[in-house]
Each structure stands twice: as structure tokens, then as C-alpha cells.
Design a protein around this motif. Sequence first.
Motif, PDB file in Angstrom:
ATOM      1  N   ASP A 203      51.736 109.180  59.901  1.00  0.00           N
ATOM      2  CA  ASP A 203      50.351 109.608  60.091  1.00  0.00           C
ATOM      3  C   ASP A 203      49.863 109.243  61.484  1.00  0.00           C
ATOM      4  OD1 ASP A 203      50.121 110.517  57.397  1.00  0.00           O
ATOM      5  OD2 ASP A 203      49.752 108.454  56.740  1.00  0.00           O
ATOM      6  N   ILE A 204      50.251 108.076  61.955  1.00  0.00           N
ATOM      7  CA  ILE A 204      49.857 107.649  63.301  1.00  0.00           C
ATOM      8  C   ILE A 204      50.642 108.424  64.349  1.00  0.00           C
ATOM      9  CG2 ILE A 204      49.592 105.677  64.839  1.00  0.00           C
ATOM     10  CD1 ILE A 204      47.864 105.691  62.238  1.00  0.00           C
ATOM     11  N   ALA A 205      51.919 108.659  64.086  1.00  0.00           N
ATOM     12  CA  ALA A 205      52.744 109.419  65.024  1.00  0.00           C
ATOM     13  C   ALA A 205      52.148 110.793  65.281  1.00  0.00           C
ATOM     14  CB  ALA A 205      54.167 109.542  64.492  1.00  0.00           C
ATOM     15  N   ALA A 206      51.648 111.447  64.237  1.00  0.00           N
ATOM     16  CA  ALA A 206      51.050 112.769  64.406  1.00  0.00           C
ATOM     17  C   ALA A 206      49.806 112.705  65.280  1.00  0.00           C
ATOM     18  CB  ALA A 206      50.710 113.363  63.042  1.00  0.00           C
ATOM     19  N   ALA A 207      48.994 111.657  65.091  1.00  0.00           N
ATOM     20  CA  ALA A 207      47.779 111.507  65.895  1.00  0.00           C
ATOM     21  C   ALA A 207      48.105 111.224  67.356  1.00  0.00           C
ATOM     22  CB  ALA A 207      46.919 110.379  65.326  1.00  0.00           C
ATOM     23  N   VAL A 208      49.104 110.368  67.588  1.00  0.00           N
ATOM     24  CA  VAL A 208      49.503 110.051  68.960  1.00  0.00           C
ATOM     25  C   VAL A 208      50.071 111.286  69.648  1.00  0.00           C
ATOM     26  CG1 VAL A 208      51.062 108.672  70.390  1.00  0.00           C
ATOM     27  CG2 VAL A 208      49.898 107.618  68.436  1.00  0.00           C
ATOM     28  N   ALA A 209      50.894 112.036  68.930  1.00  0.00           N
ATOM     29  CA  ALA A 209      51.471 113.250  69.503  1.00  0.00           C
ATOM     30  C   ALA A 209      50.376 114.225  69.909  1.00  0.00           C
ATOM     31  CB  ALA A 209      52.427 113.906  68.507  1.00  0.00           C
ATOM     32  N   PHE A 210      49.354 114.352  69.098  1.00  0.00           N
ATOM     33  CA  PHE A 210      48.225 115.221  69.456  1.00  0.00           C
ATOM     34  C   PHE A 210      47.527 114.735  70.719  1.00  0.00           C
ATOM     35  CE2 PHE A 210      43.523 115.571  69.072  1.00  0.00           C
ATOM     36  CZ  PHE A 210      43.409 116.910  69.429  1.00  0.00           C
ATOM     37  N   LEU A 211      47.157 113.462  70.746  1.00  0.00           N
ATOM     38  CA  LEU A 211      46.400 112.930  71.883  1.00  0.00           C
ATOM     39  C   LEU A 211      47.205 112.960  73.178  1.00  0.00           C
ATOM     40  CD1 LEU A 211      44.607 109.892  70.207  1.00  0.00           C
ATOM     41  CD2 LEU A 211      43.533 112.011  71.011  1.00  0.00           C
ATOM     42  N   ALA A 212      48.520 112.822  73.076  1.00  0.00           N
ATOM     43  CA  ALA A 212      49.364 112.811  74.278  1.00  0.00           C
ATOM     44  C   ALA A 212      49.737 114.213  74.742  1.00  0.00           C
ATOM     45  CB  ALA A 212      50.639 112.011  74.006  1.00  0.00           C
ATOM     46  N   SER A 213      49.444 115.222  73.933  1.00  0.00           N
ATOM     47  CA  SER A 213      49.869 116.587  74.235  1.00  0.00           C
ATOM     48  C   SER A 213      48.769 117.373  74.929  1.00  0.00           C
ATOM     49  CB  SER A 213      50.266 117.309  72.947  1.00  0.00           C
ATOM     50  OG  SER A 213      49.104 117.704  72.215  1.00  0.00           O
ATOM     51  N   ASP A 214      49.125 118.556  75.392  1.00  0.00           N
ATOM     52  CA  ASP A 214      48.147 119.444  76.016  1.00  0.00           C
ATOM     53  C   ASP A 214      47.142 119.991  75.015  1.00  0.00           C
ATOM     54  OD1 ASP A 214      49.320 119.055  78.474  1.00  0.00           O
ATOM     55  OD2 ASP A 214      50.521 120.894  78.411  1.00  0.00           O
ATOM     56  N   ASP A 215      47.403 119.840  73.726  1.00  0.00           N
ATOM     57  CA  ASP A 215      46.414 120.238  72.720  1.00  0.00           C
ATOM     58  C   ASP A 215      45.137 119.417  72.845  1.00  0.00           C
ATOM     59  OD1 ASP A 215      48.091 122.157  71.675  1.00  0.00           O
ATOM     60  OD2 ASP A 215      48.774 120.923  69.999  1.00  0.00           O
ATOM     61  N   ALA A 216      45.238 118.241  73.443  1.00  0.00           N
ATOM     62  CA  ALA A 216      44.073 117.366  73.634  1.00  0.00           C
ATOM     63  C   ALA A 216      43.665 117.328  75.114  1.00  0.00           C
ATOM     64  CB  ALA A 216      44.383 115.963  73.137  1.00  0.00           C
ATOM     65  N   ALA A 217      43.877 118.420  75.817  1.00  0.00           N
ATOM     66  CA  ALA A 217      43.677 118.446  77.270  1.00  0.00           C
ATOM     67  C   ALA A 217      42.245 118.162  77.699  1.00  0.00           C
ATOM     68  CB  ALA A 217      44.124 119.809  77.824  1.00  0.00           C
ATOM     69  N   TYR A 218      41.265 118.342  76.803  1.00  0.00           N
ATOM     70  CA  TYR A 218      39.861 118.101  77.177  1.00  0.00           C
ATOM     71  C   TYR A 218      39.294 116.902  76.417  1.00  0.00           C
ATOM     72  CZ  TYR A 218      35.307 119.511  79.063  1.00  0.00           C
ATOM     73  OH  TYR A 218      34.117 119.560  79.770  1.00  0.00           O
ATOM     74  N   ILE A 219      40.168 115.989  76.028  1.00  0.00           N
ATOM     75  CA  ILE A 219      39.746 114.792  75.295  1.00  0.00           C
ATOM     76  C   ILE A 219      40.160 113.560  76.086  1.00  0.00           C
ATOM     77  CG2 ILE A 219      39.967 113.464  73.157  1.00  0.00           C
ATOM     78  CD1 ILE A 219      40.674 116.080  71.731  1.00  0.00           C
ATOM     79  N   THR A 220      39.189 112.733  76.434  1.00  0.00           N
ATOM     80  CA  THR A 220      39.503 111.454  77.088  1.00  0.00           C
ATOM     81  C   THR A 220      38.413 110.442  76.775  1.00  0.00           C
ATOM     82  OG1 THR A 220      40.344 110.468  79.142  1.00  0.00           O
ATOM     83  CG2 THR A 220      38.358 111.831  79.331  1.00  0.00           C
ATOM     84  N   GLY A 221      38.791 109.168  76.794  1.00  0.00           N
ATOM     85  CA  GLY A 221      37.843 108.100  76.522  1.00  0.00           C
ATOM     86  C   GLY A 221      37.392 108.025  75.073  1.00  0.00           C
ATOM     87  N   GLN A 222      38.204 108.564  74.154  1.00  0.00           N
ATOM     88  CA  GLN A 222      37.819 108.631  72.745  1.00  0.00           C
ATOM     89  C   GLN A 222      38.730 107.744  71.890  1.00  0.00           C
ATOM     90  OE1 GLN A 222      35.018 110.429  71.857  1.00  0.00           O
ATOM     91  NE2 GLN A 222      34.896 110.658  74.090  1.00  0.00           N
ATOM     92  N   ASP A 223      38.241 107.425  70.692  1.00  0.00           N
ATOM     93  CA  ASP A 223      39.033 106.687  69.718  1.00  0.00           C
ATOM     94  C   ASP A 223      39.186 107.542  68.478  1.00  0.00           C
ATOM     95  OD1 ASP A 223      40.356 104.241  68.739  1.00  0.00           O
ATOM     96  OD2 ASP A 223      38.708 104.199  67.296  1.00  0.00           O
ATOM     97  N   LEU A 224      40.426 107.780  68.059  1.00  0.00           N
ATOM     98  CA  LEU A 224      40.712 108.565  66.859  1.00  0.00           C
ATOM     99  C   LEU A 224      41.071 107.606  65.730  1.00  0.00           C
ATOM    100  CD1 LEU A 224      41.185 111.213  65.380  1.00  0.00           C
ATOM    101  CD2 LEU A 224      43.456 111.328  66.427  1.00  0.00           C
ATOM    102  N   ILE A 225      40.203 107.543  64.721  1.00  0.00           N
ATOM    103  CA  ILE A 225      40.417 106.653  63.578  1.00  0.00           C
ATOM    104  C   ILE A 225      41.286 107.368  62.548  1.00  0.00           C
ATOM    105  CG2 ILE A 225      39.311 105.258  61.803  1.00  0.00           C
ATOM    106  CD1 ILE A 225      36.726 105.417  63.452  1.00  0.00           C
TER     107      ILE A 225
END
Length: 255
Positions: free
Chosen positions: A218-240
Amino acid sequence: MQRFTNKTVLITGGTSGMGFATARRLLDEGAYVVLTGRDKARLDAAVDRLGAVEGRVLAVAADAGSLTDTDALMRRTETWRGTLDAVFANAGVGVFKPTAEITEDDFDHVVDVNFKGVFFTVQKALRLMPQGGAVVINASWTLYRGLPVASVYSASKAAVHNLARTLGSDLAPRGIRVNSVSPGYIDTPMWRAANTDPGDEARNSAEVALGTLGHPDDIAAAVAFLASDDAAYITGQDLIVDGGLVGSVPVPVEG
């Protein structure tokens, strides 16, 4: 998905649990992975379990709390791949005792790895990171609720949560995004070591709206999202990622 084809990702503390699951996920998505751990035997075993797909894993024995080890890690990474596209600053330790029982050694150990180690891992990785890189820091649900035996652990995680926000601003001119992920109760070796009573799993699960512990994947999926270009406009956020532990009240079990 192949979001990480030919990209190089550093994962600290990757011999088990969330770090290992993230390494497996990113390898499946085409990444080259630099994996660290303090214990060489456990590190070698982790590489064996991953299968070292097509030579896409570099294992480096390193203590996240040691700047000497971190410098050597970056040199080996540069020699192997030249650059880093993403970092998952995952290495962490926990000392779970009542506040009155915490020693200076306990304090120094937790802060050295969980805060100093994260800060300098990111700092020293920056010279290898091109425009558009991504950093994900492993924080904790304990940012949001008090846990009575986790004073130093929780404070160290609050520090890196804030670090994700400040670095998100500091590194924005370089196009490097920085976010954190806050796991809830995740069934990892660290969780098992801290919860040895046979009833702990049931008690913790009862606190969660979804009624179960999370899994490292579950955490691996969240990290993969945040590290990928799918999250290109997301920074300074916390994903619970906590099954509703922080934000939802579980439905009472009728008895």
C-alpha cells in the motif's frame, strides 16, 4: 505501467517492509534501484528476493545516520548510473518507551537516523538530481495523533514532515518536487517488533476505519505515485495512507 523506465531511484532502508516493497514495485515499473541497508547479509538477501532484474539493482551497505556512509553511497550511485531521478528517504528506527525511560542514546539514535539521516540523504543526493526529480520522505501517522510511547519517534517524524514542505519550496526553482507519505499501522517487521502481544493486531485494526492493518505494498503504491510524473504538479504535501486511522471513526463492532 512503466513509469520509471530507465530512471534511477535511491531507496534507503530497503531490506524489508515498505522500502523493500517499494523497490519491488519500481523495478516492476522499469526503474534502476539503488538499495541501502545497514546489515550486509540482510541487504544481500533482499537483492536475492528481488532477483536483481537484468542487473538493475545496486546494493550499498550504509547507515543512514552516517554522513561518511552517505557520501560513499552517492559516489557509488554516480559511478553506476551518473544521476538520480528520485529518492525515497525511507530508512527509520523507532524506540517506543514511556518518556521518562528515554535515554540520551535512544534520543541520539532515533534523531540521527530519522531526521539527520533524511536531511543529509536528500542534501547529498541533490548534486545527482536533474531538473524534474522527485523526493519522497517516509513520515508517519503519529504526526496527527499522540502516541504515548513514541515521543522522540513522533517528534523526529514531525521534523521530516516539515522538511518535505520546506524543501518543496526550496527546491522548486530546480523543478524538484518533495513530498512525504505518512503510513498508518502497516504490517512490517518494525511493527511486529513493537507489537509482540497476541492481541495487538486486533486492537490496532479496531482503531482503523477499514478494520485492518495496511501492507507494505500500500505504501509502495503511494510512493510510486508521488515519485512519478503522475504527481508532476504536487509538492510540499503529505499523503496519509492509513485506512482511515487519523481521519475517520471506525464503526463500532456489535457484540
